[in-house]
Scaffold this motif. Structure first.
Motif, short mmCIF file in Angstrom:
data_model
loop_
_atom_site.label_atom_id
_atom_site.label_comp_id
_atom_site.label_asym_id
_atom_site.label_seq_id
_atom_site.Cartn_x
_atom_site.Cartn_y
_atom_site.Cartn_z
N VAL A 182 0.86 -1.18 0.00
CA VAL A 182 0.00 0.00 0.00
C VAL A 182 0.90 1.23 0.00
O VAL A 182 1.71 1.43 0.92
N ILE A 183 0.72 2.09 -1.04
CA ILE A 183 1.55 3.29 -1.13
C ILE A 183 0.74 4.55 -0.87
O ILE A 183 1.30 5.63 -0.67
N GLY A 184 -0.59 4.41 -0.86
CA GLY A 184 -1.42 5.57 -0.59
C GLY A 184 -2.87 5.16 -0.42
O GLY A 184 -3.27 4.03 -0.71
N VAL A 185 -3.69 6.13 0.06
CA VAL A 185 -5.11 5.88 0.30
C VAL A 185 -5.87 7.06 -0.23
O VAL A 185 -5.50 8.22 0.03
N VAL A 186 -6.97 6.80 -0.95
CA VAL A 186 -7.88 7.84 -1.43
C VAL A 186 -9.21 7.63 -0.73
O VAL A 186 -9.70 6.49 -0.65
N GLY A 187 -9.79 8.75 -0.21
CA GLY A 187 -11.02 8.59 0.55
C GLY A 187 -12.01 9.69 0.31
O GLY A 187 -11.68 10.76 -0.19
N ILE A 188 -13.27 9.41 0.67
CA ILE A 188 -14.38 10.35 0.59
C ILE A 188 -15.08 10.34 1.93
O ILE A 188 -15.35 9.27 2.50
N ASP A 189 -15.40 11.56 2.43
CA ASP A 189 -16.18 11.69 3.66
C ASP A 189 -17.63 11.97 3.27
O ASP A 189 -17.92 12.85 2.45
N LEU A 190 -18.54 11.19 3.87
CA LEU A 190 -19.96 11.34 3.61
C LEU A 190 -20.68 11.75 4.88
O LEU A 190 -20.36 11.25 5.97
#
Length: 646
Positions: free
Chosen positions: A208-216
């Motif tokens: 794992v080199i990064g994380v993409v996220g969305i806040d709802l």
């Protein structure tokens, strides 16, 4: 209670009975209708609940999965931008901003990367305030009152929104959490928003080199749930994987522990964790009564942490239509009951009059039957007693005949034994008579022999006498001869002595022979008399044998005759017993007929009392007091007798 019932007329009893039956029928119908209605309403409510839970679950899953799909797309796009090389940070940040602006349901979009994982040039951006002192490619775009704004994400490696997807290396949805309206958890604003984050890791190989996220924002989930039609009291909730309220009509419970407010759900934790539907029935403090809980799973991509939509239905409210139907049924049933009771009351009045007339005729007929049965019963009882007396007399006669038969048979046996003994005595007398004749013959022979011996003794005595004379003559002659005849004189003396001795012996023998002859004559006479006696005994024994033979024959004939008499008496006794048994049955039948007549009379009285609602008159059953049916059983004649010799 029995006295009250006896005072009721037929009309009143019919009204009471039919009213009770109608009431029982209406009650049964009401129970059946209520149960069937309850089952139908509950089944429909459960179907609606399952449908609602499924629909809400699908709707929430669709919103979350859309956000998850957007996150996946962003992760792929950012990884593609990173792979192109060059100045990629600005295009990537711009992509995130435009995505947030186009998606009104997204509260924030963010991405966080490992050190030097983006462009291997973090050191060149340490002075840029958009990335922080470490220069890592880490930023967040969120919505504020003035529009969207950007800020760096610092110290994110220990935060759940980054740590969990990085550790799991798969899509992740965070547990609901509360944050300030401005978007910062450290803000001092009192207004809170319920939020969740969806994160997708970016992999390079297996790393794992990064994380993409969305806040709802989840508050609108609760608003959507509040719009669901579940009656006046029913409501919907959404529970996260770890048991937090992601949606609830009450704002104060959002983000709170599900088990803290609904401890009943502890038994269903395994279904919540595995995303399985379930149904529970328990008490609800929110609904204020019994509740039915219907749970439907919400699958969110490949996160492996499903949420659950729970429909909470009030059973009290659910059963309200059933209660209304029950009350309506009770009202209609009471109206029908009163109408039917009125009809029954009128109908009973029309039935009572012909029943009274029929009861009068039955009462008269029962009296006549009772009198006739009483007469038959008395006659049958008398006949049975006479038959019993006859049977007893025949029994005594049969016993006497049996005893007489035994005595005659004993006499016959005795006579036969006497006849045999007499025959034996006769044969022995004949034998003794024959032997006595032989003895008499022998005695006669002895007598003749004794007489011959006497004659011989007389001859010897004569010889001795002559010898003695000759000896005397010889002695005389010897004396005359003198000395010359001395020797002859001696001889003559000896001869004379011998002759004397012989004469003496002959005398003694003659005396003895005379005694023997006398005794032989006396024995011969006695034997003659004994022979005559034996002849008389033989003749008497023959006569006794003939007489006993006649007695034995007569006794045997008497025994045979008495046997025939006893057999005839037994046959007569058998017929008498049959007659006595039939007489007893007749008496019993007449008693039963009398009892039935009395019972019919009592039934008629009860029928009259039933129709008129009065007690039966005492005269209607007075004949029962004198009925033979009430006599003690000891007065009845015996039905069986035992005759001796059977």
């Amino acid at each position: 209670m029995s006295q009250t019932r006896s005072k009721l007329s037929l009309r009143q009893r019919m009204v009471l009975s039919i009213g009770s039956a109608l009431l029982a029928g209406l009650a049964t119908l009401l129970v059946v209708v209520t149960l069937r209605s309850s089952a139908t309403v509950e089944r429909e409510a459960l179907e609606t609940g399952h449908t609602t839970a499924e629909a809400v679950g699908q709707k929430v899953a669709a919103q979350l999965n859309r956000a998850l799909e957007t996150t996946r797309t962003l992760a792929d796009a950012l990884n593609g931008i990173r792979s192109n090389g060059g100045d990629t940070r600005a295009p990537a940040a711009e992509l995130l901003r435009r995505t947030l602006e186009r998606s009104s349901d997204i509260a924030a979009i963010w991405t966080c990367w490992e050190p030097d994982a983006w462009d291997h040039n973090d050191a060149a951006f340490t002075a840029d305030p958009a990335y922080g002192a470490q220069g890592r490619f880490s930023l967040v775009w969120d919505r504020r009152d003035v529009g969207v704004s950007r800020r760096p994400r610092l110290d994110y490696q220990d935060q759940d929104y980054y740590r969990l997807p990085a550790q799991r290396a798969q899509e992740t949805i965070l547990e609901p959490y509360l944050t300030s309206a401005a978007g910062s958890a450290k803000s001092g604003s009192d207004e809170k928003r319920l939020m969740t984050s969806i994160a997708v890791p970016v992999l390079e190989g297996s790393k794992v080199i990064g994380v993409v996220g969305i806040d709802l924002e989840l508050t609108r989930f609760s608003q959507q749930l509040a719009g669901a039609t579940l009656g006046d009291l029913g409501y919907l909730t959404i529970v996260s994987y770890n048991g937090l309220y992601a949606g609830h009509p009450k704002a104060e419970r959002r983000g709170q522990s599900f088990l803290e407010h609904d401890p009943w759900a502890e038994a269903y934790l395994s279904q919540l964790k595995s995303g399985q539907p379930f149904e529970a029935r328990n008490e609800s403090r929110t609904l204020g009564g019994p509740a039915i809980r219907i749970a439907g799973p919400i699958e969110i991509g490949h996160t492996g942490t499903p949420w659950t939509a729970i429909v909470n239905l009030s059973r009290t409210e659910m059963m309200q239509p059933v209660r209304e139907l029950r009350n309506l049924s009770i009202g209609i049933g009471l109206g029908v009951l009163l109408l039917m009771l009125g009809l029954v009351y009128l109908l009973a009045g029309s039935i009572a009059k012909p029943i009274n007339r029929l009861a009068d005729r039955l009462r008269a007929g029962s009296r006549e039957v009772t009198v006739a049965a009483d007469d038959i019963n008395r006659a049958g009882t008398t006949l049975a007693e006479n038959a019993s007396a006859q049977a007893a007399s025949i029994e005594e006669t049969s016993a006497s005949c049996e005893e007489l038969n035994a005595v005659v048979q004993s006499n016959a046996d005795t006579a036969k034994a006497t006849r045999d003994l007499a025959e034996t005595s006769r044969r022995r007398a004949e034998t003794s008579e024959k032997e006595m004749r032989d003895m008499v013959s022998a005695m006669n022979d002895i007598q003749e022999s004794a007489q011959a011996v006497a004659r011989i003794v007389d001859s010897i005595n004569e010889i001795a006498f002559q010898t003695n004379l000759l000896a005397l003559n010889a002695a005389v002659e010897a004396a005359r001869a003198g000395s010359a005849g001395a020797g002859f004189a001696v001889v003559a003396e000896e001869v004379r002595t011998l002759a004397q001795r012989a004469a003496k012996a002959a005398q003694e023998s003659s005396e003895r022979i005379e005694v023997s002859v006398e005794r032989a004559n006396r024995g011969s006479a006695i034997c003659g008399r004994v022979e005559t006696a034996f002849s008389d005994i033989r003749r008497a024994a023959s006569e006794v044998s003939n007489l006993t033979d006649n007695i034995a024959s007569a006794s045997q004939e008497q025994a045979e005759g008495i046997k025939q008499i006893n057999a005839a008496i037994i046959q007569i006794d058998h017929h008498v017993q049959n007659s006595a048994a039939q007489t007893e049955e007749t008496a019993s039948a007449s008693s039963e007929l009398h009892a039935q007549a009395v019972s019919m009379s009592d039934s008629v009285s009860e029928l009259v009392a039933l129709v008129n609602g009065q007690r039966a008159r005492s005269g209607s059953g007075s004949s029962a007091n004198s009925s033979p049916a009430t006599r003690p059983s000891s007065s009845r004649p015996a039905t069986t007798f035992h005759v001796a010799g059977r």
